[in-house]
Write a protein that holds these residues in place. Structure first.
Motif, PDB file in Angstrom:
ATOM      1  N   PHE A  15      -7.115  59.491  46.314  1.00 48.18           N
ATOM      2  CA  PHE A  15      -8.190  59.042  45.425  1.00 48.18           C
ATOM      3  C   PHE A  15      -7.814  57.711  44.768  1.00 48.18           C
ATOM      4  O   PHE A  15      -8.585  56.780  44.687  1.00 48.18           O
ATOM      5  N   LEU A  16      -6.532  57.627  44.405  1.00 45.59           N
ATOM      6  CA  LEU A  16      -6.079  56.406  43.768  1.00 45.59           C
ATOM      7  C   LEU A  16      -6.142  55.234  44.732  1.00 45.59           C
ATOM      8  O   LEU A  16      -6.633  54.160  44.402  1.00 45.59           O
ATOM      9  N   TRP A  17      -5.668  55.480  45.920  1.00 45.05           N
ATOM     10  CA  TRP A  17      -5.674  54.414  46.922  1.00 45.05           C
ATOM     11  C   TRP A  17      -7.095  53.966  47.255  1.00 45.05           C
ATOM     12  O   TRP A  17      -7.368  52.788  47.416  1.00 45.05           O
ATOM     13  N   ALA A  18      -7.946  54.983  47.380  1.00 46.67           N
ATOM     14  CA  ALA A  18      -9.336  54.662  47.680  1.00 46.67           C
ATOM     15  C   ALA A  18      -9.896  53.750  46.591  1.00 46.67           C
ATOM     16  O   ALA A  18     -10.522  52.729  46.851  1.00 46.67           O
ATOM     17  N   GLU A  19      -9.596  54.147  45.370  1.00 41.55           N
ATOM     18  CA  GLU A  19     -10.036  53.345  44.230  1.00 41.55           C
ATOM     19  C   GLU A  19      -9.561  51.910  44.364  1.00 41.55           C
ATOM     20  O   GLU A  19     -10.299  50.957  44.196  1.00 41.55           O
ATOM     21  N   ALA A 130       7.001  55.695  41.751  1.00 47.97           N
ATOM     22  CA  ALA A 130       7.134  54.539  42.643  1.00 47.97           C
ATOM     23  C   ALA A 130       5.854  53.721  42.639  1.00 47.97           C
ATOM     24  O   ALA A 130       5.888  52.483  42.581  1.00 47.97           O
ATOM     25  N   LEU A 131       4.724  54.439  42.656  1.00 46.89           N
ATOM     26  CA  LEU A 131       3.431  53.731  42.657  1.00 46.89           C
ATOM     27  C   LEU A 131       3.212  52.987  41.353  1.00 46.89           C
ATOM     28  O   LEU A 131       2.757  51.841  41.336  1.00 46.89           O
ATOM     29  N   VAL A 132       3.557  53.662  40.271  1.00 51.80           N
ATOM     30  CA  VAL A 132       3.347  53.032  38.968  1.00 51.80           C
ATOM     31  C   VAL A 132       4.235  51.811  38.818  1.00 51.80           C
ATOM     32  O   VAL A 132       3.828  50.796  38.266  1.00 51.80           O
ATOM     33  N   LEU A 133       5.453  51.930  39.342  1.00 50.66           N
ATOM     34  CA  LEU A 133       6.351  50.772  39.286  1.00 50.66           C
ATOM     35  C   LEU A 133       5.727  49.580  40.015  1.00 50.66           C
ATOM     36  O   LEU A 133       5.871  48.441  39.604  1.00 50.66           O
ATOM     37  N   LEU A 134       5.029  49.882  41.099  1.00 54.74           N
ATOM     38  CA  LEU A 134       4.446  48.805  41.888  1.00 54.74           C
ATOM     39  C   LEU A 134       3.150  48.260  41.297  1.00 54.74           C
ATOM     40  O   LEU A 134       2.850  47.078  41.409  1.00 54.74           O
ATOM     41  N   THR A 135       2.371  49.157  40.731  1.00 55.59           N
ATOM     42  CA  THR A 135       1.027  48.722  40.338  1.00 55.59           C
ATOM     43  C   THR A 135       0.823  48.601  38.842  1.00 55.59           C
ATOM     44  O   THR A 135       0.221  47.645  38.364  1.00 55.59           O
ATOM     45  N   GLY A 136       1.263  49.557  38.146  1.00 58.12           N
ATOM     46  CA  GLY A 136       0.926  49.610  36.735  1.00 58.12           C
ATOM     47  C   GLY A 136      -0.415  50.269  36.583  1.00 58.12           C
ATOM     48  O   GLY A 136      -1.365  49.934  37.296  1.00 58.12           O
ATOM     49  N   GLU A 139      -3.488  48.185  34.749  1.00 57.37           N
ATOM     50  CA  GLU A 139      -3.998  46.980  35.390  1.00 57.37           C
ATOM     51  C   GLU A 139      -5.283  47.236  36.166  1.00 57.37           C
ATOM     52  O   GLU A 139      -5.444  48.265  36.793  1.00 57.37           O
ATOM     53  N   ASN A 140      -6.157  46.272  36.157  1.00 58.43           N
ATOM     54  CA  ASN A 140      -7.304  46.326  37.045  1.00 58.43           C
ATOM     55  C   ASN A 140      -6.915  45.907  38.440  1.00 58.43           C
ATOM     56  O   ASN A 140      -7.349  46.477  39.417  1.00 58.43           O
ATOM     57  N   LYS A 141      -6.066  44.895  38.492  1.00 61.34           N
ATOM     58  CA  LYS A 141      -5.714  44.362  39.796  1.00 61.34           C
ATOM     59  C   LYS A 141      -4.393  44.943  40.261  1.00 61.34           C
ATOM     60  O   LYS A 141      -3.454  44.975  39.479  1.00 61.34           O
ATOM     61  N   PRO A 142      -4.386  45.346  41.462  1.00 61.09           N
ATOM     62  CA  PRO A 142      -3.069  45.737  41.936  1.00 61.09           C
ATOM     63  C   PRO A 142      -2.216  44.504  42.190  1.00 61.09           C
ATOM     64  O   PRO A 142      -2.638  43.596  42.882  1.00 61.09           O
ATOM     65  N   ASN A 143      -1.081  44.479  41.590  1.00 63.89           N
ATOM     66  CA  ASN A 143      -0.168  43.382  41.847  1.00 63.89           C
ATOM     67  C   ASN A 143       1.166  44.060  42.124  1.00 63.89           C
ATOM     68  O   ASN A 143       1.837  44.514  41.235  1.00 63.89           O
ATOM     69  N   PHE A 144       1.434  44.138  43.366  1.00 62.69           N
ATOM     70  CA  PHE A 144       2.472  45.056  43.779  1.00 62.69           C
ATOM     71  C   PHE A 144       3.882  44.762  43.269  1.00 62.69           C
ATOM     72  O   PHE A 144       4.828  45.358  43.690  1.00 62.69           O
ATOM     73  N   ARG A 145       4.027  43.844  42.377  1.00 64.93           N
ATOM     74  CA  ARG A 145       5.353  43.670  41.838  1.00 64.93           C
ATOM     75  C   ARG A 145       5.364  43.768  40.320  1.00 64.93           C
ATOM     76  O   ARG A 145       6.362  43.556  39.704  1.00 64.93           O
ATOM     77  N   ASN A 146       4.295  44.082  39.778  1.00 69.76           N
ATOM     78  CA  ASN A 146       4.239  43.892  38.359  1.00 69.76           C
ATOM     79  C   ASN A 146       3.537  45.039  37.667  1.00 69.76           C
ATOM     80  O   ASN A 146       2.331  45.112  37.642  1.00 69.76           O
ATOM     81  N   GLY A 147       4.314  45.920  37.089  1.00 65.03           N
ATOM     82  CA  GLY A 147       3.687  47.035  36.392  1.00 65.03           C
ATOM     83  C   GLY A 147       3.701  46.838  34.897  1.00 65.03           C
ATOM     84  O   GLY A 147       2.885  47.394  34.176  1.00 65.03           O
TER      85      GLY A 147
END
Ligand code: TRP
Length: 914
Positions: A15-19, A130-136, A139-147
Motif C-alpha cells: 500500500f505504501l509503495w503504491a502510494e 529500512a524504508l523509513v531510513l530511505l524515505t522519511g 515527506e511528500n516526496k520520496p528522496n531515497f537518501r534523506n529521511g
C-alpha cells in the motif's frame, strides 16, 4: 499467526509503495498526497545541525505484539519484551558518534548525526525501519537518501541476521552502505545478493568450522544440533553439518526452536535432546529465541548435556543465570573478542526518564529495570503477549502498581545493560560506527584530480555524494581500533582476520555464572588454529565431571569390524566378529584383513598366527605305536626266519621250497618296515620311497606266493586229469617271481622318473592347519603299480581256490586262500576308511592296512608251520610231510611243500622216462 502477520506487513508495504508510485502522477493533478497509515517505530534521532546522518538498527525489544486478528487493515505492530542488551548496543552507537564528533582527527569539519530504529528483533520492523531510513514518513516526496532532512550516509545494523538480510535487500537496491555488527549469517557474504553489506564480525562459516575443530579436539563423534528458526540458526547448522560430515562425524538429530511458541515443535526438539544418546548438542540461536527452549529444558529436567554455544548466547545474561546452571553449566562456546570501551560505562549510567518525557524507550527501560510505573506514562510495563510454556494462553498485562520515584539508583541495579565486563558485540557496534566514519573521513580527504573514480580521477564531496562513492572507500578500509586491533574486510565484506574466545561456563565464588576462557580460535584468510589453554580447567556438567563421551556406538574392539546399521548414520554400527582367517588389529576397523597363506586368525581374531602344521610324527602316541607294531612285526618275521634256519634240515622246512619262503619273509620285512616311511614329516624322498617300497614289497611277497600256488594248482590238475604230469620246476617258480618283480621295478622306475610323488602343503582341506602330505604324482602309474599287486593277489587266490578241492586236502592251500581273503578284506575296507579321513589319520589308516595285511599274511602262512616245527616236532617227519598219504590223522595236513617235493620227484622221474 506468523504468516498472517507477514501478510499484513506485506500488504502495508504494498500500500505504501503504491502510494509512492502514484504520487508522481498525481502530483501534477492534486499536488498533495497523504499517507494512509504510518509505521509505528521507536528510536532516537539527532539530525539537526548535522550534514550527515548514520542510520542504526537495533533490537531494543524482543518481539512484536501479535496484531488483533479482527482488524483487517494493515497496522504497524507494537513491540514488547525490553531487551537491555540491545539497548546497550544502541547507546554504544550514540556514544561512539559523540566520540567521533569530538575527535579532531576524524572528520574534522563535519559532525555526524544519527537516526536509530528499534527492529524489535522482527523482520517486519526491520523492513519498516529500512524504508523509513530511505524515505522519511513526513515527506511528500520520496528522496531515497534523506529521511531526516540530512543526508543518510549509511546504516549500522541490524542485529539478527534475518533482519540484516531483510534490510539489506532494500538498502542494497540503492547500494546504500550497511555495516553489520552482529549478523553472522554466511549468506550475507554473497555480494550478488547483498552488494552493499559489510560487517565487523566474522561469518558463521568460520564459527561452524571452529565448532567442528573443537568437537574433534574432544573426540566427540555423535552430535545433536538445535537451530533457531531463522537464517542465523538454519544456515549456521547447515554449514556445521556439512563440515562435520566432511570429517566423518555424525549428526544425531537436527531440530528447530520455533519463533512463535508451538507446543508440537518445541516438544519435538525437547524429545530429540531427551531421547538421543548424543551428549553434546550444538545450539545455534540468538539468546532471545533460546529463552523459551531453555525454560523447557529446565522444565523437563534435562541435565548431563554439554552444549556448544554459538556467539549469540554464550555470554548472554538472559541464559547465563545461576538457576539454569545445573542444565547449562559447562557449556562451551565461541565469543567475539572482548574489549573495554573507555567512557562507555559513564555514558550508560547517564540515563534518566526525566530528561525527556517523550523518550519512551528510556521510560520503558526504567520501568522494566526497577519494576515500577513512571508517573503519567502510557508506556506499558512488562507486557508479555506470548502463549506461555505450558501451552496455556494466560496473557500478562501487568502494570506494576508501584510508581517510580526517579530516585532509583542505577548503581544498585544488577542489569546486563550496565554490565561492561563482557563488551563483545558492543565493541563491534563501536567498530561499525568507526568503519563508517573512517570511510567518510577518507572520502572527505580526497584531493581533486587524485580521486578514485574514473573519468578524470574525480572526488566525491560531503554531503552530496552517491552511496556507491562511499562504498568504494568502505571496501578499502583498514584501521586500528582504540585497543590496537586492526580491522580490515575481505572482498565479501567480512572481517578477514580475528579470533574467537573459547569460553566455558563455570560457577564463581559468588554463585554467579563465570565465562572462563579456555582457549582461542584464530583465523585469517588461509589459516585456522584452535589453541586450548594448557592449564585451563574445564567444568564438565557430567556425572563423573569428566569429558563427556558422545558416541552412537562404542568403537569396535580389535577382532571385530564395523557393520552397517541400515538407515542410520555411519557413526552407528554393529561390531561384527571377523570371519575365520580374518583379523582386525586396531580398534574401530572398517574391514577385517585376510591372514597370509601360512597364517590363520587366533581365537580373539586380533592376530594372525602361523598355521599348525600337521603330519603323523614319530613322537606322538599314534605314530610311536605304529612304529612299534611294524618293528615288532619285522622281529616276528626274523624269528620265523631263525626258526627256519635252525630247522632247515627238518622235512617241513627242507621240503618246503626254502628259497621262496625266505623271499616271502624278506618281502614281509620290507612291507612291515615300509610303514615306518609313512610316519614322520613328509619329504620328497620319503614320499617316493614309501609308495615304491610298499608296492615292491607286496609284489615280491605275492609273486612268491603265486610261485607256490601255481605248483599247487598244477598238482590239482594232475590229480584231476590223471594224464601226463605237467610239472613246474623250482626254477620256473623263481622265474615267475623274477618276471613279476621286474615288471614292478619297471613301472616303479617309470613312475619315479616321469611323475613322481612329492611332499605337499595342503592348505585347503583344513583352514586352521597346514597338512603336510604326499601327492600321488601320476595316478595312472600308482594304479598300475598296485594293480600288479592286486593282479598277483587275485591269481594267488584263484589258483588256491580252485586247488582247495584237492583230494589230499592240501592244508597249505587253505592257509593261502585264507591269507588272501584277509588281504582282500583289509584292502577293500581300507578304501572307504581312507577316503573318509583327513590329515594325519589318513596316513594312519594306510599304515594300519599295511600292518594288518602283513600280519595277516604272516599269520596265515607261517604261523601253522612254526606251530608244527616248534610244538609238534613229531609230525615233522618225512612221511608226514612227504608222500601222498591219505591222512590218517585229520589234523595232520600235507603241506604245499610235500606236494611240490613229491612233484619234484615225479617230475624227475618223468624226465628220466623221456
Ligand atoms: N549472530 C546473530 C545472527 O546473526 C546475531 C546476534 C549476535 C544476536 N548476538 C546476539 C542476536 C545476541 C540477539 C542477541 O543472527
Amino acid at each position: 499467526m506468523a504468516s498472517r502477520k507477514k501478510c499484513l506487513v506485506l500488504g502495508f508495504l504494498a500500500f505504501l509503495w503504491a502510494e509512492l508510485g502514484i504520487k508522481g502522477k498525481e502530483e501534477t493533478e492534486e499536488q498533495t498526497c497523504r499517507l494512509l497509515g504510518k509505521f509505528d517505530l521507536n528510536g532516537y534521532v539527532d539530525a539537526k545541525n548535522h550534514s550527515l546522518v548514520i542510520g542504526g538498527l537495533f533490537d531494543i525489544h524482543s518481539r512484536t505484539i501479535p496484531a488483533n486478528e479482527s482488524v483487517l487493515e494493515p497496522v504497524s505492530a507494537k513491540c514488547e519484551g525490553f531487551n537491555f542488551r540491545g539497548f546497550r548496543w544502541m547507546k554504544t552507537m550514540i556514544h561512539t558518534i559523540k566520540e567521533i564528533n569530538e575527535r579532531k582527527d576524524i572528520l574534522p569539519n563535519i559532525t555526524l548525526g544519527y537516526q536509530i530504529f528499534d527492529t524489535c528483533f522482527t523482520i517486519s520492523k526491520s523492513v519498516e525501519a529500512a524504508l523509513v531510513l530511505l524515505t522519511g514518513q513526513e515527506e511528500n516526496k520520496p528522496n531515497f537518501r534523506n529521511g531526516t532532512g540530512a543526508f543518510l550516509a549509511g546504516v549500522v545494523g541490524a542485529g539478527g541476521s534475518s533482519l540484516s538480510i531483510a534490510a539489506s535487500r532494500i538498502l542494497g537496491l540503492y547500494y546504500l552502505p550497511q555495516v553489520g555488527y552482529a549478523s553472522t549469517c554466511s549468506v550475507l557474504s554473497d555480494k550478488y545478493q547483498f552488494p552493499s553489506y559489510l560487517r565487523t564480525v566474522a561469518s558463521d562459516k568460520v564459527q561452524s568450522e571452529a565448532m567442528v575443530r573443537l568437537i574433534q579436539h574432544f573426540g566427540w563423534v555423535w552430535i545433536g544440533t538445535i537451530a533457531a528458526d531463522d537464517d542465523y540458526g538454519k544456515y549456521g547448522v547447515k554449514i556445521f553439518k556439512e563440515k562435520i560430515e566432511s570429517v566423518n562425524l555424525c549428526i544425531a538429530f537436527s531440530e528447530i526452536i520455533p519463533k512463535v511458541y508451538s507446543y508440537e515443535k518445541m516438544r519435538r526438539a525437547i524429545d530429540a535432546v531427551k531421547n538421543s544418546t548424543a551428549r553434546v548438542v550444538v545450539l545455534y540461536a540468538s539468546d532471545i529465541d533460546l529463552s523459551p527452549f531453555v525454560l523447557e529444558i529446565v522444565f523437563h529436567n534435562i541435565t548431563d548435556r554439554t552444549w556448544i554455544a554459538s556467539e549469540a548466547w554464550i555470554t548472554s545474561a538472559l541464559i547465563a543465570k545461576p538457576e539454569y546452571f545445573p542444565y547449562f553449566g559447562g557449556s562451551i562456546g565461541f565469543a567475539i573478542p572482548r574489549a573495554d570501551i573507555p567512557g562507555l560505562k559513564e555514558f550508560l549510567y547517564d540515563v534518566h526518564p526525566s530528561k525527556d518525557p517523550n523518550d519512551v524507550l528510556t521510560i520503558e527501560f526504567w520501568q522494566t529495570a526497577f519494576n515500577c510505573t513512571w508517573p503519567n506514562s502510557s508506556v506499558p510495563y512488562h507486557v508479555d503477549h506470548r502463549v506461555n510454556m505450558t501451552g496455556k494462553d494466560d496473557r500478562l498485562h501487568a502494570m506494576s502498581d508501584k510508581f517510580c520515584t526517579g530516585e532509583e539508583k542505577l548503581e544498585d541495579l544488577k542489569n546486563t545493560y550496565l554490565d561492561v565486563s563482557q563488551l563483545r558485540i558492543t565493541n563491534n557496534v563501536k567498530q561499525a560506527v568507526y568503519f563508517m566514519a573512517y570511510a567518510l573521513d577518507h572520502l572527505s580527504r580526497c584531493e581533486e584530480g587524485r580521486g578514485p573514480y574514473v573519468f578524470g580521477n574525480t572526488c566525491a564531496y560531503i554531503p552530496d555524494f552517491e552511496p556507491w562513492q562511499l562504498m568504494y572507500y568502505l571496501k578499502n578500509i583498514k584501521f586500528t581500533t582504540h585497543n590496537g586491533m586492526t580491522i580490515e574486510t575481505d572482498e565479501n565484506g567480512d572481517v578477514s582476520r580475528g579470533y574467537y574466545d573459547i569460553l566455558n561456563w563455570q560457577l564463581d565464588d559468588n554463585g554467579e555464572v563465570a565465562f572462563v576462557k579456555i582457549g582461542e580460535y584464530t583465523f585469517t584468510d588461509s589459516k585456522f588454529e584452535l589453541v586450548m589453554r594448557k592449564n585451563a580447567t574445564i567444568f564438565w556438567n557430567t556425572e563423573s565431571s569428566e569429558v563427556p563421551y558422545s558416541v552412537c556406538a562404542d568403537v569396535c574392539r580389535p577382532g571385530t569390524r564395523k557393520g552397517i546399521r541400515q538407515g542410520e548414520p555411519a557413526c552407528c554400527f554393529y561390531c561384527i566378529p571377523c570371519a575365520d582367517g580374518h583379523v582386525s588389529r586396531e580398534p574401530g576397523q572398517r574391514e577385517c584383513e585376510q591372514c597370509g597363506e601360512d597364517y590363520w586368525s587366533n581365537a580373539q581374531k586380533n592376530k594372525c598366527v602361523l598355521k599348525e602344521v600337521e603330519f603323523l610324527a614319530y613322537d606322538e602316541a599314534l605314530g610311536f605305536t605304529l612304529v612299534l607294531l611294524s618293528i615288532f612285526g619285522a622281529l616276528v618275521v626274523l624269528a620265523v626266519t631263525v626258526v627256519y634256519v635252525l630247522y632247515r634240515h627238518t622235512p617241513l622246512v627242507n621240503a618246503n621250497d626254502r628259497e621262496l619262503s625266505f623271499l616271502i619273509q624278506v618281502s614281509l620285512v620290507i612291507t612291515l618296515l615300509s610303514s615306518v616311511l609313512f610316519i614322520g614329516k613328509p619329504y620328497d624322498w620319503s614320499c617316493r620311497a614309501r609308495q615304491v617300497t610298499l608296492a615292491m614289497g607286496f609284489s615280491l611277497c605275492l609273486s612268491c606266493i603265486l610261485g607256490k600256488t601255481i605248483s599247487l594248482f598244477l598238482a590239482y590238475r594232475i590229480s584231476r586229469s590223471k594224464t601226463r604230469l605237467i610239472s613246474i620246476r623250482p626254477l620256473y617258480q623263481k622265474i615267475i617271481v623274477l618276471i613279476s618283480v621286474l615288471v614292478e621295478i619297471g613301472i616303479c622306475t617309470a613312475y619315479l622318473v616321469l611323475e613322481p610323488p612329492s611332499a605337499f602343503k595342503n592348505m585347503e582341506s583344513q583352514n586352521t592347519k597346514i597338512i603336510l602330505e604326499c601327492t600321488e604324482g601320476s595316478i595312472e602309474f600308482l594304479c598300475s603299480m598296485f594293480g600288479i599287486d592286486i593282479f598277483l593277489a587275485s591269481l594267488c587266490f584263484l589258483t588256491t581256490f580252485v586247488a582247495r578241492q584237492l583230494p589230499d586236502n592240501y592244508y597249505e592251500g587253505k592257509c593261502i586262500t585264507f591269507g588272501m581273503l584277509v588281504f582282500f578284506i583289509i584292502w577293500i575296507s581300507f578304501v572307504p576308511a581312507y577316503l573318509s579321513t583327513k590329515g594325519k589319520f589318513k596316513v594312519a589308516v594306510e599304515i594300519f592296512a599295511i600292518l594288518a595285511s602283513s600280519y595277516g599274511l604272516l599269520g596265515c602262512i607261517f604261523a601253522p608251520k612254526c606251530f608244527i616245527i616248534l610244538l609238534r616236532p613229531e609230525r615233522n617227519t618225512h612221511e608226514l610231510v612227504g608222500g601222498r598219504v591219505l591222512t590218517i590223522d585229520k589234523s595232520i595236513q600235507p603241506t604245499l611243500a610235500s606236494v611240490s617235493s613229491e612233484l619234484n620227484n615225479t617230475m624227475a622221474s618223468t624226465v628220466e622216462d623221456d
